[in-house]
Scaffold this motif. Structure first.
Motif, PDB file in Angstrom:
ATOM      1  N   LYS A  73       0.838  -1.206   0.000  1.00 33.33           N
ATOM      2  CA  LYS A  73       0.000   0.000   0.000  1.00 33.33           C
ATOM      3  C   LYS A  73       0.874   1.259   0.000  1.00 33.33           C
ATOM      4  CE  LYS A  73      -4.016  -2.261   1.919  1.00 33.33           C
ATOM      5  NZ  LYS A  73      -5.041  -2.323   2.950  1.00 33.33           N
ATOM      6  N   LEU A  74       1.990   1.216   0.707  1.00 29.55           N
ATOM      7  CA  LEU A  74       2.933   2.335   0.678  1.00 29.55           C
ATOM      8  C   LEU A  74       3.483   2.508  -0.728  1.00 29.55           C
ATOM      9  CD1 LEU A  74       4.743   4.539   1.894  1.00 29.55           C
ATOM     10  CD2 LEU A  74       6.353   2.714   2.526  1.00 29.55           C
ATOM     11  N   ALA A  75       3.866   1.408  -1.356  1.00 28.14           N
ATOM     12  CA  ALA A  75       4.435   1.469  -2.710  1.00 28.14           C
ATOM     13  C   ALA A  75       3.431   2.085  -3.685  1.00 28.14           C
ATOM     14  CB  ALA A  75       4.861   0.080  -3.167  1.00 28.14           C
ATOM     15  N   LEU A  76       2.162   1.702  -3.578  1.00 28.72           N
ATOM     16  CA  LEU A  76       1.133   2.274  -4.457  1.00 28.72           C
ATOM     17  C   LEU A  76       0.941   3.764  -4.189  1.00 28.72           C
ATOM     18  CD1 LEU A  76      -1.522  -0.603  -4.435  1.00 28.72           C
ATOM     19  CD2 LEU A  76      -0.089   0.126  -6.359  1.00 28.72           C
ATOM     20  N   ALA A  77       0.974   4.155  -2.915  1.00 28.08           N
ATOM     21  CA  ALA A  77       0.829   5.567  -2.568  1.00 28.08           C
ATOM     22  C   ALA A  77       2.012   6.380  -3.097  1.00 28.08           C
ATOM     23  CB  ALA A  77       0.695   5.730  -1.050  1.00 28.08           C
ATOM     24  N   LEU A  78       3.229   5.813  -2.991  1.00 28.31           N
ATOM     25  CA  LEU A  78       4.410   6.497  -3.532  1.00 28.31           C
ATOM     26  C   LEU A  78       4.276   6.704  -5.032  1.00 28.31           C
ATOM     27  CD1 LEU A  78       7.276   4.654  -1.589  1.00 28.31           C
ATOM     28  CD2 LEU A  78       6.519   7.031  -1.251  1.00 28.31           C
ATOM     29  N   LYS A  79       3.770   5.684  -5.712  1.00 21.48           N
ATOM     30  CA  LYS A  79       3.566   5.779  -7.162  1.00 21.48           C
ATOM     31  C   LYS A  79       2.531   6.856  -7.481  1.00 21.48           C
ATOM     32  CE  LYS A  79       2.365   2.991 -11.183  1.00 21.48           C
ATOM     33  NZ  LYS A  79       1.887   1.711 -11.672  1.00 21.48           N
ATOM     34  N   ASP A  80       1.412   6.847  -6.750  1.00 20.55           N
ATOM     35  CA  ASP A  80       0.351   7.833  -6.974  1.00 20.55           C
ATOM     36  C   ASP A  80       0.838   9.258  -6.729  1.00 20.55           C
ATOM     37  OD1 ASP A  80      -1.406   5.811  -7.649  1.00 20.55           O
ATOM     38  OD2 ASP A  80      -2.515   5.870  -5.755  1.00 20.55           O
ATOM     39  N   ALA A  81       1.747   9.425  -5.771  1.00 17.89           N
ATOM     40  CA  ALA A  81       2.267  10.752  -5.429  1.00 17.89           C
ATOM     41  C   ALA A  81       3.428  11.168  -6.326  1.00 17.89           C
ATOM     42  CB  ALA A  81       2.703  10.777  -3.967  1.00 17.89           C
ATOM     43  N   GLY A  82       3.871  10.259  -7.193  1.00 16.26           N
ATOM     44  CA  GLY A  82       5.002  10.563  -8.070  1.00 16.26           C
ATOM     45  C   GLY A  82       6.338  10.601  -7.345  1.00 16.26           C
ATOM     46  N   LEU A  83       6.457   9.813  -6.276  1.00 13.84           N
ATOM     47  CA  LEU A  83       7.681   9.836  -5.462  1.00 13.84           C
ATOM     48  C   LEU A  83       8.601   8.625  -5.657  1.00 13.84           C
ATOM     49  CD1 LEU A  83       6.161  11.144  -2.108  1.00 13.84           C
ATOM     50  CD2 LEU A  83       7.729  12.372  -3.638  1.00 13.84           C
ATOM     51  N   THR A  84       8.180   7.645  -6.440  1.00 10.55           N
ATOM     52  CA  THR A  84       8.971   6.421  -6.587  1.00 10.55           C
ATOM     53  C   THR A  84      10.383   6.719  -7.074  1.00 10.55           C
ATOM     54  OG1 THR A  84       6.981   5.121  -7.001  1.00 10.55           O
ATOM     55  CG2 THR A  84       9.062   4.157  -7.706  1.00 10.55           C
ATOM     56  N   THR A  85      10.507   7.445  -8.162  1.00 12.64           N
ATOM     57  CA  THR A  85      11.832   7.738  -8.725  1.00 12.64           C
ATOM     58  C   THR A  85      12.642   8.616  -7.778  1.00 12.64           C
ATOM     59  OG1 THR A  85      10.978   7.522 -10.960  1.00 12.64           O
ATOM     60  CG2 THR A  85      13.048   8.717 -10.720  1.00 12.64           C
ATOM     61  N   LYS A  86      12.009   9.615  -7.179  1.00 10.32           N
ATOM     62  CA  LYS A  86      12.714  10.513  -6.253  1.00 10.32           C
ATOM     63  C   LYS A  86      13.337   9.728  -5.105  1.00 10.32           C
ATOM     64  CE  LYS A  86      12.261  14.597  -3.386  1.00 10.32           C
ATOM     65  NZ  LYS A  86      11.573  15.829  -3.176  1.00 10.32           N
ATOM     66  N   LEU A  87      12.583   8.816  -4.514  1.00  9.36           N
ATOM     67  CA  LEU A  87      13.117   8.038  -3.395  1.00  9.36           C
ATOM     68  C   LEU A  87      14.153   7.018  -3.864  1.00  9.36           C
ATOM     69  CD1 LEU A  87      10.083   7.491  -1.018  1.00  9.36           C
ATOM     70  CD2 LEU A  87      11.791   9.300  -1.025  1.00  9.36           C
ATOM     71  N   ASN A  88      13.934   6.424  -5.018  1.00 12.40           N
ATOM     72  CA  ASN A  88      14.922   5.474  -5.535  1.00 12.40           C
ATOM     73  C   ASN A  88      16.237   6.167  -5.898  1.00 12.40           C
ATOM     74  OD1 ASN A  88      13.597   3.055  -5.209  1.00 12.40           O
ATOM     75  ND2 ASN A  88      12.830   2.965  -7.298  1.00 12.40           N
ATOM     76  N   ASP A  89      16.183   7.439  -6.301  1.00 12.22           N
ATOM     77  CA  ASP A  89      17.394   8.175  -6.675  1.00 12.22           C
ATOM     78  C   ASP A  89      18.101   8.814  -5.483  1.00 12.22           C
ATOM     79  OD1 ASP A  89      16.969   7.497  -9.310  1.00 12.22           O
ATOM     80  OD2 ASP A  89      16.165   9.458  -9.895  1.00 12.22           O
ATOM     81  N   ALA A  90      17.419   8.930  -4.349  1.00 12.77           N
ATOM     82  CA  ALA A  90      18.004   9.558  -3.163  1.00 12.77           C
ATOM     83  C   ALA A  90      19.118   8.684  -2.585  1.00 12.77           C
ATOM     84  CB  ALA A  90      16.919   9.788  -2.120  1.00 12.77           C
ATOM     85  N   LYS A  91      19.994   9.323  -1.809  1.00 12.18           N
ATOM     86  CA  LYS A  91      21.094   8.584  -1.184  1.00 12.18           C
ATOM     87  C   LYS A  91      21.048   8.767   0.322  1.00 12.18           C
ATOM     88  CE  LYS A  91      24.117   8.981  -5.133  1.00 12.18           C
ATOM     89  NZ  LYS A  91      25.278   9.571  -5.725  1.00 12.18           N
ATOM     90  N   HIS A  92      21.295   7.691   1.036  1.00 17.01           N
ATOM     91  CA  HIS A  92      21.438   7.704   2.492  1.00 17.01           C
ATOM     92  C   HIS A  92      20.243   8.339   3.195  1.00 17.01           C
ATOM     93  CE1 HIS A  92      25.472   6.489   1.521  1.00 17.01           C
ATOM     94  NE2 HIS A  92      25.686   7.630   0.890  1.00 17.01           N
ATOM     95  N   ILE A  93      19.049   7.924   2.845  1.00 16.83           N
ATOM     96  CA  ILE A  93      17.845   8.448   3.483  1.00 16.83           C
ATOM     97  C   ILE A  93      17.310   7.427   4.490  1.00 16.83           C
ATOM     98  CG2 ILE A  93      17.209   9.927   1.539  1.00 16.83           C
ATOM     99  CD1 ILE A  93      15.127   7.795   0.719  1.00 16.83           C
TER     100      ILE A  93
END
Length: 192
Positions: A73-93
């Motif tokens: 459900k978190l993964a789907l919400a991240l996708k809906d919010a357009g955050l998947t790529t941003k979080l995957n590209d982030a470092k040391h979060i």
């Protein structure tokens, strides 16, 4: 003279053998160097394959969430919010990841409204993310600025920690390829 050489050689051999043995007593053990997740909720994660902590450590955080049966459900919400790529590209979060059970605690009406409002959904989800790797030793009296801009606080000791005095960390210190993940049992809401 030959007895002197024999004694010197014997002493040198004894030193060569003793040194590695004595150092071995002080050498760190492999298990001590490898952090392992803690918390009662860790036992409900898959032991192997997709969603296991071993597989999560090889994947970027949003991808790891999508492959974990407790975080779909978190993964789907991240996708809906357009955050998947941003979080995957982030470092040391660090991600305080609400489990599926945490999303189930949110009323259907509130969740539907949140999913329709992309800006508010993004605000709520980025409130779960801190732009640094947080270690368990920082959790007892922690205060961290989130990507959303507000602060969240952690408290507790041992393996029992809470976020904002309400959400329990049910499984913590899970490593992904770019993040540290703490599974929480509530969806955190940023201050109004």
């Amino acid at each position: 003279m030959s007895s002197h050489r024999i004694r010197t050689s014997a002493a040198a051999i004894a030193a060569v053998v003793a040194l590695p043995l004595s150092l071995g007593a002080f050498a760190p053990q492999a298990s001590a160097d490898t952090p392992s997740p803690f918390g009662t909720g860790c036992s409900s994660l898959p032991n192997s394959g997709k969603g296991s902590t071993t597989e999560m450590s090889k994947e970027r955080v949003a991808t790891a969430a999508a492959n974990n049966p407790k975080l779909t459900k978190l993964a789907l919400a991240l996708k809906d919010a357009g955050l998947t790529t941003k979080l995957n590209d982030a470092k040391h979060i660090t991600v305080f990841a609400p489990t599926n059970a945490a999303f189930d605690k949110v009323s259907k009406m509130q969740l539907a409204g949140l999913l329709k409002d992309k800006a508010q959904l993004k605000k709520v989800l980025t409130y779960h993310v801190v732009d640094k790797a947080i270690t368990p030793s920082e959790l007892p009296n922690g205060s961290f600025k989130t990507l959303e801009g507000s602060t969240l606080k952690t408290s507790g000791s041992g393996e029992s920690f809470k976020v904002n005095d309400s959400a329990k960390i049910v499984c913590g210190d899970i490593k992904t390829a770019n993040a540290t993940v703490y599974l929480v049992d509530e969806v955190l809401m940023p201050p109004s």
